[in-house]
Design an enzyme around this catalytic site. Structure first.
Site, PDB file in Angstrom:
ATOM      1  N   LYS A  66     100.877  65.781 -25.017  1.00  0.00           N
ATOM      2  CA  LYS A  66      99.621  65.294 -25.591  1.00  0.00           C
ATOM      3  C   LYS A  66      99.748  63.918 -26.262  1.00  0.00           C
ATOM      4  CE  LYS A  66      97.138  69.645 -26.480  1.00  0.00           C
ATOM      5  NZ  LYS A  66      96.502  70.474 -27.508  1.00  0.00           N
ATOM      6  N   ASN A  87      94.030  65.553 -24.932  1.00  0.00           N
ATOM      7  CA  ASN A  87      94.119  66.816 -24.191  1.00  0.00           C
ATOM      8  C   ASN A  87      93.267  66.795 -22.924  1.00  0.00           C
ATOM      9  OD1 ASN A  87      91.519  67.183 -25.202  1.00  0.00           O
ATOM     10  ND2 ASN A  87      91.777  69.391 -25.410  1.00  0.00           N
ATOM     11  N   ASP A 102      89.868  69.158 -28.521  1.00  0.00           N
ATOM     12  CA  ASP A 102      90.307  70.266 -29.396  1.00  0.00           C
ATOM     13  C   ASP A 102      89.493  70.311 -30.690  1.00  0.00           C
ATOM     14  OD1 ASP A 102      92.273  71.459 -27.825  1.00  0.00           O
ATOM     15  OD2 ASP A 102      93.867  70.158 -28.559  1.00  0.00           O
ATOM     16  N   GLY A 127      99.290  74.615 -41.560  1.00  0.00           N
ATOM     17  CA  GLY A 127      99.838  73.838 -40.451  1.00  0.00           C
ATOM     18  C   GLY A 127      99.537  72.364 -40.620  1.00  0.00           C
ATOM     19  N   GLY A 130     100.029  69.025 -34.299  1.00  0.00           N
ATOM     20  CA  GLY A 130      98.993  68.426 -33.462  1.00  0.00           C
ATOM     21  C   GLY A 130      97.660  69.164 -33.530  1.00  0.00           C
ATOM     22  N   ASN A 151     101.720  73.814 -45.468  1.00  0.00           N
ATOM     23  CA  ASN A 151     102.659  73.728 -44.346  1.00  0.00           C
ATOM     24  C   ASN A 151     104.084  74.003 -44.795  1.00  0.00           C
ATOM     25  OD1 ASN A 151     102.952  73.148 -41.510  1.00  0.00           O
ATOM     26  ND2 ASN A 151     104.028  71.266 -42.102  1.00  0.00           N
ATOM     27  N   ARG A 152     104.890  74.548 -43.846  1.00  0.00           N
ATOM     28  CA  ARG A 152     106.313  74.800 -44.134  1.00  0.00           C
ATOM     29  C   ARG A 152     106.981  73.523 -44.641  1.00  0.00           C
ATOM     30  NH1 ARG A 152     109.954  76.384 -39.031  1.00  0.00           N
ATOM     31  NH2 ARG A 152     109.084  74.408 -38.304  1.00  0.00           N
ATOM     32  N   THR A 153     106.788  72.431 -43.923  1.00  0.00           N
ATOM     33  CA  THR A 153     107.341  71.138 -44.345  1.00  0.00           C
ATOM     34  C   THR A 153     106.265  70.414 -45.149  1.00  0.00           C
ATOM     35  OG1 THR A 153     108.581  71.133 -42.275  1.00  0.00           O
ATOM     36  CG2 THR A 153     108.518  69.050 -43.515  1.00  0.00           C
ATOM     37  N   GLY A 247      91.683  82.716 -31.448  1.00  0.00           N
ATOM     38  CA  GLY A 247      91.817  81.380 -30.875  1.00  0.00           C
ATOM     39  C   GLY A 247      91.238  81.200 -29.486  1.00  0.00           C
TER      40      GLY A 247
HETATM   41  P1  NAP Z   1     103.050  71.571 -33.261  1.00  0.00           P
HETATM   42  O1  NAP Z   1     102.448  70.212 -33.231  1.00  0.00           O
HETATM   43  O2  NAP Z   1     104.440  71.760 -32.782  1.00  0.00           O
HETATM   44  O3  NAP Z   1     102.934  72.090 -34.805  1.00  0.00           O
HETATM   45  C1  NAP Z   1     103.500  73.318 -35.153  1.00  0.00           C
HETATM   46  C2  NAP Z   1     103.080  73.705 -36.579  1.00  0.00           C
HETATM   47  O4  NAP Z   1     103.558  75.033 -36.825  1.00  0.00           O
HETATM   48  C3  NAP Z   1     103.659  72.837 -37.680  1.00  0.00           C
HETATM   49  O5  NAP Z   1     102.795  72.812 -38.770  1.00  0.00           O
HETATM   50  C4  NAP Z   1     104.969  73.594 -38.017  1.00  0.00           C
HETATM   51  O6  NAP Z   1     105.405  73.347 -39.344  1.00  0.00           O
HETATM   52  C5  NAP Z   1     104.477  75.028 -37.918  1.00  0.00           C
HETATM   53  N1  NAP Z   1     105.536  75.993 -37.615  1.00  0.00           N
HETATM   54  C6  NAP Z   1     106.154  76.198 -36.418  1.00  0.00           C
HETATM   55  N2  NAP Z   1     107.050  77.203 -36.513  1.00  0.00           N
HETATM   56  C7  NAP Z   1     107.003  77.648 -37.796  1.00  0.00           C
HETATM   57  C8  NAP Z   1     107.683  78.672 -38.514  1.00  0.00           C
HETATM   58  N3  NAP Z   1     108.611  79.437 -37.925  1.00  0.00           N
HETATM   59  N4  NAP Z   1     107.371  78.856 -39.814  1.00  0.00           N
HETATM   60  C9  NAP Z   1     106.455  78.088 -40.430  1.00  0.00           C
HETATM   61  N5  NAP Z   1     105.762  77.099 -39.796  1.00  0.00           N
HETATM   62  C10 NAP Z   1     106.034  76.877 -38.504  1.00  0.00           C
HETATM   63  O7  NAP Z   1     102.173  72.618 -32.423  1.00  0.00           O
HETATM   64  P2  NAP Z   1     100.586  72.550 -32.147  1.00  0.00           P
HETATM   65  O8  NAP Z   1     100.341  71.798 -30.881  1.00  0.00           O
HETATM   66  O9  NAP Z   1      99.934  72.076 -33.392  1.00  0.00           O
HETATM   67  O10 NAP Z   1     100.232  74.091 -31.834  1.00  0.00           O
HETATM   68  C11 NAP Z   1     100.278  75.074 -32.852  1.00  0.00           C
HETATM   69  C12 NAP Z   1      99.670  76.383 -32.343  1.00  0.00           C
HETATM   70  O11 NAP Z   1      98.289  76.185 -32.066  1.00  0.00           O
HETATM   71  C13 NAP Z   1     100.303  76.919 -31.050  1.00  0.00           C
HETATM   72  O12 NAP Z   1     100.447  78.324 -31.164  1.00  0.00           O
HETATM   73  C14 NAP Z   1      99.249  76.613 -29.995  1.00  0.00           C
HETATM   74  O13 NAP Z   1      99.266  77.534 -28.919  1.00  0.00           O
HETATM   75  C15 NAP Z   1      97.968  76.742 -30.806  1.00  0.00           C
HETATM   76  N6  NAP Z   1      96.848  75.971 -30.222  1.00  0.00           N
HETATM   77  C16 NAP Z   1      95.721  76.661 -29.869  1.00  0.00           C
HETATM   78  C17 NAP Z   1      94.655  75.969 -29.323  1.00  0.00           C
HETATM   79  C18 NAP Z   1      93.409  76.724 -28.917  1.00  0.00           C
HETATM   80  O14 NAP Z   1      92.596  76.145 -28.177  1.00  0.00           O
HETATM   81  N7  NAP Z   1      93.192  77.951 -29.376  1.00  0.00           N
HETATM   82  C19 NAP Z   1      94.704  74.581 -29.135  1.00  0.00           C
HETATM   83  C20 NAP Z   1      95.876  73.907 -29.543  1.00  0.00           C
HETATM   84  C21 NAP Z   1      96.954  74.614 -30.078  1.00  0.00           C
HETATM   85  P3  NAP Z   1     106.439  72.134 -39.671  1.00  0.00           P
HETATM   86  O15 NAP Z   1     105.592  70.906 -39.899  1.00  0.00           O
HETATM   87  O16 NAP Z   1     107.134  72.599 -40.897  1.00  0.00           O
HETATM   88  O17 NAP Z   1     107.367  71.997 -38.488  1.00  0.00           O
END
Ligand code: NAP
Length: 280
Positions: A66, A87, A102, A127, A130, A151-153, A247
């Site tokens: 992305k 996206n 999104d 969170g 992205g 957020n964790r971080t 979701g």
């Molecule tokens: P990303 O950019 O990699 O961000 C991941 C986020 O999750 C960060 O805030 C990260 O925290 C946190 N995280 C990951 N593992 C963790 C853990 N074990 N404990 C605590 N925090 C954790 O991913 P993304 O693209 O934002 O996607 C996130 C989720 O949204 C995915 O499950 C994805 O499938 C879903 N999503 C759904 C849709 C929909 O249309 N429904 C659209 C987009 C995404 P840190 O900053 O600390 O690393």
């Protein structure tokens, strides 16, 4: 000529976009196929440039492309530029334009599927990745009272909160374990999970980002994780007596917005929902 559309991602085994986008094309009698185009990062630029051929309609883009896909496009729409992620790729006069649907999918799901009015509401968003950025930019278009980004971080939450300080009436950052999060949740009208916690086969499969005890009974809990449909967070929210939203609606509404950008036609959202549920 059968037009081609598809989704770029790597890996793509999990994607249900082909099922509901194809159902939309078929329902409206549009001669087009939508495929999962599993594409490694090294091959993304060449694969995207193929879209310039006349038989390509457009594309979706998912993890991990992305951000990186932006360098292969001719222009980026201002919202996608602000979010920092594309996206959807749309062809305009032979040029490839990057969009982000999104944010629209996130807000549209709250309004249409949960009948939730955002004006004046206190929001806790977990969170800062992205998906969180898209959600926060969507919320910034609405007249919410306040936003807490947890957020964790903590640094990532703080950076996003300071980026949005001019766009929102009140915005703060907190860590996932802070007492401040407990206080914010107790006052929240809406709690959103945008992390991958709870995602099937993800890094925290079977877990919830917050404890059940933090969920007030009079709020809406929205988990953008769509697989499984019933995440641990949503189950905890139901036990706490809160309303819930999963979701899948966000996924379908972002896809419907992309479909409308490619075709200029109103997306058959109910048909897309049925196909998406069937594919899960
Ligand atoms: P990303 O950019 O990699 O961000 C991941 C986020 O999750 C960060 O805030 C990260 O925290 C946190 N995280 C990951 N593992 C963790 C853990 N074990 N404990 C605590 N925090 C954790 O991913 P993304 O693209 O934002 O996607 C996130 C989720 O949204 C995915 O499950 C994805 O499938 C879903 N999503 C759904 C849709 C929909 O249309 N429904 C659209 C987009 C995404 P840190 O900053 O600390 O690393």
């Amino acid at each position: 000529m059968t037009l081609q559309a598809g989704i770029f991602g790597y890996p793509l085994g999990h994607s249900i976009s082909p099922a509901f986008q194809q159902a939309a094309f078929d329902h409206l009698g549009i001669d087009a196929t939508y495929k999962a185009w599993e594409t490694s990062p090294a091959k993304l630029g060449d694969a995207v440039s193929l879209l310039k051929s006349d038989d390509y309609l457009g594309a979706n883009v998912t993890v991990p492309h992305k951000q990186a896909v932006r360098q292969s496009l001719d222009a980026i729409d201002p919202l996608a530029e602000s979010i920092g992620a594309v996206n959807t790729i749309v062809k305009e006069n032979g040029r490839l334009i990057g969009h982000n649907t999104d944010a629209y999918g996130f807000i549209q799901s709250l309004k249409r599927e949960a009948d939730f009015q955002l004006s004046g509401k206190r929001v806790v968003l977990i969170g800062a990745g992205g998906a969180a950025r898209a959600a926060v930019y969507g919320l910034a278009q609405e007249d919410i009272a306040s936003l807490v980004i947890a957020n964790r971080t903590l640094e990532n939450a703080s950076a996003l909160a300071s980026e949005m300080s001019d766009e929102l009436a009140e915005v703060h950052a907190t860590s996932l374990h802070a007492q401040a999060l407990a206080t914010s949740c107790s006052e929240a009208d809406l709690i959103v999970n945008t992390t991958s916690i709870g995602m099937l086969h993800g890094p925290a499969d079977g877990q919830s980002p917050i404890a059940e005890g933090l969920i007030p009974s009079d709020c809406l809990v929205y988990d953008i994780v769509y697989n499984p449909e019933n995440t641990p967070l949503l189950e905890a929210a139901r036990r706490a007596g809160a309303q819930t939203l999963g979701g899948l609606p966000m996924l379908v509404h972002q896809g419907a917005a992309a479909f409308e950008l490619w075709t200029g036609q109103t997306a058959p959202v109910e048909i897309m929902f049925a196909a998406a549920r069937n594919a899960l």
